[in-house]
Design a protein around this motif. Structure first.
Motif, PDB file in Angstrom:
ATOM      1  N   GLY A  90     -16.089 -18.915  -7.663  1.00 13.90           N
ATOM      2  CA  GLY A  90     -16.154 -18.147  -8.897  1.00 13.90           C
ATOM      3  C   GLY A  90     -14.919 -17.298  -9.087  1.00 13.90           C
ATOM      4  N   PRO A  91     -14.703 -16.867 -10.331  1.00 17.13           N
ATOM      5  CA  PRO A  91     -13.470 -16.153 -10.654  1.00 17.13           C
ATOM      6  C   PRO A  91     -13.341 -14.778 -10.018  1.00 17.13           C
ATOM      7  N   THR A  92     -14.442 -14.202  -9.522  1.00 15.75           N
ATOM      8  CA  THR A  92     -14.362 -12.860  -8.942  1.00 15.75           C
ATOM      9  C   THR A  92     -14.740 -12.857  -7.465  1.00 15.75           C
ATOM     10  N   SER A  93     -14.524 -13.969  -6.782  1.00 19.22           N
ATOM     11  CA  SER A  93     -15.016 -14.058  -5.401  1.00 19.22           C
ATOM     12  C   SER A  93     -14.416 -12.999  -4.491  1.00 19.22           C
ATOM     13  N   LEU A  94     -13.126 -12.689  -4.628  1.00 18.29           N
ATOM     14  CA  LEU A  94     -12.558 -11.668  -3.749  1.00 18.29           C
ATOM     15  C   LEU A  94     -13.119 -10.290  -4.056  1.00 18.29           C
ATOM     16  N   SER A  95     -13.342 -10.002  -5.332  1.00 18.99           N
ATOM     17  CA  SER A  95     -13.872  -8.683  -5.655  1.00 18.99           C
ATOM     18  C   SER A  95     -15.330  -8.569  -5.208  1.00 18.99           C
ATOM     19  N   ASN A  96     -16.075  -9.647  -5.244  1.00 21.02           N
ATOM     20  CA  ASN A  96     -17.462  -9.619  -4.774  1.00 21.02           C
ATOM     21  C   ASN A  96     -17.537  -9.625  -3.253  1.00 21.02           C
ATOM     22  N   ALA A  97     -16.488 -10.078  -2.609  1.00 16.66           N
ATOM     23  CA  ALA A  97     -16.489 -10.150  -1.154  1.00 16.66           C
ATOM     24  C   ALA A  97     -16.583  -8.767  -0.525  1.00 16.66           C
ATOM     25  N   GLY A  98     -16.322  -7.717  -1.288  1.00 19.39           N
ATOM     26  CA  GLY A  98     -16.420  -6.364  -0.782  1.00 19.39           C
ATOM     27  C   GLY A  98     -17.826  -5.983  -0.374  1.00 19.39           C
ATOM     28  N   ASP A  99     -18.829  -6.811  -0.727  1.00 18.10           N
ATOM     29  CA  ASP A  99     -20.206  -6.549  -0.323  1.00 18.10           C
ATOM     30  C   ASP A  99     -20.355  -6.682   1.188  1.00 18.10           C
ATOM     31  N   ASP A 100     -19.507  -7.430   1.810  1.00 16.85           N
ATOM     32  CA  ASP A 100     -19.503  -7.622   3.249  1.00 16.85           C
ATOM     33  C   ASP A 100     -18.734  -6.457   3.885  1.00 16.85           C
ATOM     34  N   LYS A 101     -19.375  -5.697   4.785  1.00 16.82           N
ATOM     35  CA  LYS A 101     -18.760  -4.502   5.365  1.00 16.82           C
ATOM     36  C   LYS A 101     -17.466  -4.809   6.115  1.00 16.82           C
ATOM     37  N   ALA A 102     -17.443  -5.871   6.889  1.00 16.14           N
ATOM     38  CA  ALA A 102     -16.237  -6.212   7.647  1.00 16.14           C
ATOM     39  C   ALA A 102     -15.076  -6.520   6.701  1.00 16.14           C
ATOM     40  N   THR A 103     -15.368  -7.210   5.619  1.00 13.93           N
ATOM     41  CA  THR A 103     -14.333  -7.534   4.637  1.00 13.93           C
ATOM     42  C   THR A 103     -13.827  -6.274   3.963  1.00 13.93           C
ATOM     43  N   GLN A 104     -14.745  -5.373   3.612  1.00 14.02           N
ATOM     44  CA  GLN A 104     -14.345  -4.115   2.973  1.00 14.02           C
ATOM     45  C   GLN A 104     -13.517  -3.261   3.923  1.00 14.02           C
ATOM     46  N   ASP A 105     -13.908  -3.218   5.188  1.00 15.59           N
ATOM     47  CA  ASP A 105     -13.143  -2.463   6.185  1.00 15.59           C
ATOM     48  C   ASP A 105     -11.733  -3.034   6.339  1.00 15.59           C
ATOM     49  N   HIS A 106     -11.628  -4.363   6.362  1.00 17.22           N
ATOM     50  CA  HIS A 106     -10.324  -5.028   6.450  1.00 17.22           C
ATOM     51  C   HIS A 106      -9.446  -4.630   5.268  1.00 17.22           C
ATOM     52  N   PHE A 107     -10.033  -4.672   4.067  1.00 24.13           N
ATOM     53  CA  PHE A 107      -9.281  -4.314   2.867  1.00 24.13           C
ATOM     54  C   PHE A 107      -8.870  -2.844   2.896  1.00 24.13           C
ATOM     55  N   ASP A 108      -9.798  -1.951   3.248  1.00 28.11           N
ATOM     56  CA  ASP A 108      -9.498  -0.516   3.284  1.00 28.11           C
ATOM     57  C   ASP A 108      -8.358  -0.211   4.261  1.00 28.11           C
ATOM     58  N   GLU A 109      -8.381  -0.862   5.420  1.00 30.05           N
ATOM     59  CA  GLU A 109      -7.329  -0.678   6.417  1.00 30.05           C
ATOM     60  C   GLU A 109      -5.973  -1.136   5.856  1.00 30.05           C
ATOM     61  N   PHE A 110      -5.987  -2.304   5.229  1.00 31.89           N
ATOM     62  CA  PHE A 110      -4.767  -2.835   4.618  1.00 31.89           C
ATOM     63  C   PHE A 110      -4.245  -1.868   3.555  1.00 31.89           C
ATOM     64  N   TYR A 111      -5.139  -1.422   2.666  1.00 26.92           N
ATOM     65  CA  TYR A 111      -4.750  -0.556   1.554  1.00 26.92           C
ATOM     66  C   TYR A 111      -4.118   0.738   2.063  1.00 26.92           C
ATOM     67  N   GLU A 112      -4.751   1.362   3.039  1.00 28.17           N
ATOM     68  CA  GLU A 112      -4.225   2.616   3.595  1.00 28.17           C
ATOM     69  C   GLU A 112      -2.843   2.420   4.218  1.00 28.17           C
ATOM     70  N   GLU A 113      -2.693   1.349   4.999  1.00 30.21           N
ATOM     71  CA  GLU A 113      -1.414   1.082   5.661  1.00 30.21           C
ATOM     72  C   GLU A 113      -0.311   0.822   4.635  1.00 30.21           C
ATOM     73  N   VAL A 114      -0.616   0.019   3.620  1.00 29.18           N
ATOM     74  CA  VAL A 114       0.369  -0.292   2.581  1.00 29.18           C
ATOM     75  C   VAL A 114       0.720   0.967   1.795  1.00 29.18           C
ATOM     76  N   TYR A 115      -0.283   1.756   1.452  1.00 27.95           N
ATOM     77  CA  TYR A 115      -0.038   2.987   0.688  1.00 27.95           C
ATOM     78  C   TYR A 115       0.895   3.920   1.453  1.00 27.95           C
ATOM     79  N   GLU A 116       0.602   4.115   2.730  1.00 30.68           N
ATOM     80  CA  GLU A 116       1.429   5.014   3.553  1.00 30.68           C
ATOM     81  C   GLU A 116       2.870   4.507   3.646  1.00 30.68           C
ATOM     82  N   GLU A 117       3.040   3.208   3.821  1.00 30.08           N
ATOM     83  CA  GLU A 117       4.388   2.643   3.939  1.00 30.08           C
ATOM     84  C   GLU A 117       5.140   2.742   2.617  1.00 30.08           C
ATOM     85  N   LEU A 118       4.488   2.405   1.512  1.00 26.75           N
ATOM     86  CA  LEU A 118       5.157   2.423   0.211  1.00 26.75           C
ATOM     87  C   LEU A 118       5.458   3.835  -0.271  1.00 26.75           C
TER      88      LEU A 118
END
Length: 150
Positions: A78-106
Motif C-alpha cells: 500500500g501507498p503508506t506502508s512505511l508510515s503505518n509501519a510505525g505501529d511496530d515498536k521496534a520499527t518506531q524505535d529504529h526510526f526515532d534513533e535514526f531521526y535523532e542521530e541525523v538531526y544532531e549531525e545536521l
C-alpha cells in the motif's frame, strides 16, 4: 532603422524572458523537469527527457535514500506502508534513533527549520531526507560523511 529594430528586439527579448520565468519549473516548462524542481527527485531519473538542475546554494538539502527502514517494513503493501509501519515498536524505535542521530549531525551545518524523512515507496523518493536550514548553504560542501548506518 537600426534603432527601431533594436527597440523591437529588446521588447521581444523581455517578453520572452518574462514568459520563460513564469513557466519555469511548471508543467508548461518543456526544458526543466517540474518534479525535480519541486522535490529534487524524479521517477524517471537519468532517463527523464527534461533537465535536472541542481542548485549550488539552497536552504533545503536532499540526502537521497538515506533512511533505510528495517526489512520487515517492505512486507507491507500500500501507498503508506512505511508510515503505518510505525505501529511496530521496534520499527518506531529504529526510526526515532535514526531521526535523532541525523538531526544532531545536521545541526552542525546551521539551525534546522524542518527535517523530513520520506515514507513514499517510489524508487526515487524512498528514504529521502530533506533538511531545511535557516540560511542557504553551498549544497555540495554540506553533506555529512560516513557516520550513518543503514
Amino acid at each position: 532603422h537600426f534603432d527601431e529594430f533594436y527597440e523591437e528586439a529588446n521588447v521581444f527579448f523581455w517578453r520572452m524572458a518574462d514568459r520563460l520565468a513564469s513557466i519555469h519549473g511548471t508543467e508548461q516548462d518543456r526544458v526543466n523537469c517540474p518534479f525535480y524542481f519541486k522535490v529534487g527527485a524524479c521517477r524517471h531519473g537519468d532517463r527523464c527527457a527534461r533537465q535536472h538542475n541542481k542548485p549550488l546554494f539552497s536552504q533545503t538539502v536532499l540526502l537521497a535514500h538515506m533512511y533505510q527502514a528495517p526489512a520487515t517494513n517492505f512486507a507491507q503493501t500500500g501507498p503508506t506502508s512505511l508510515s503505518n509501519a510505525g505501529d511496530d515498536k521496534a520499527t518506531q524505535d529504529h526510526f526515532d534513533e535514526f531521526y535523532e542521530e541525523v538531526y544532531e549531525e545536521l545541526a552542525n551545518f546551521g539551525k534546522i527549520e524542518e527535517l523530513c524523512v520520506c515514507a513514499n515507496l517510489g524508487d526515487h523518493m524512498i528514504g529521502n531526507v530533506y533538511v531545511k536550514l535557516q540560511h542557504a548553504v553551498h549544497v555540495q560542501n554540506q553533506k555529512p560523511h560516513g557516520r550513518f548506518r543503514t
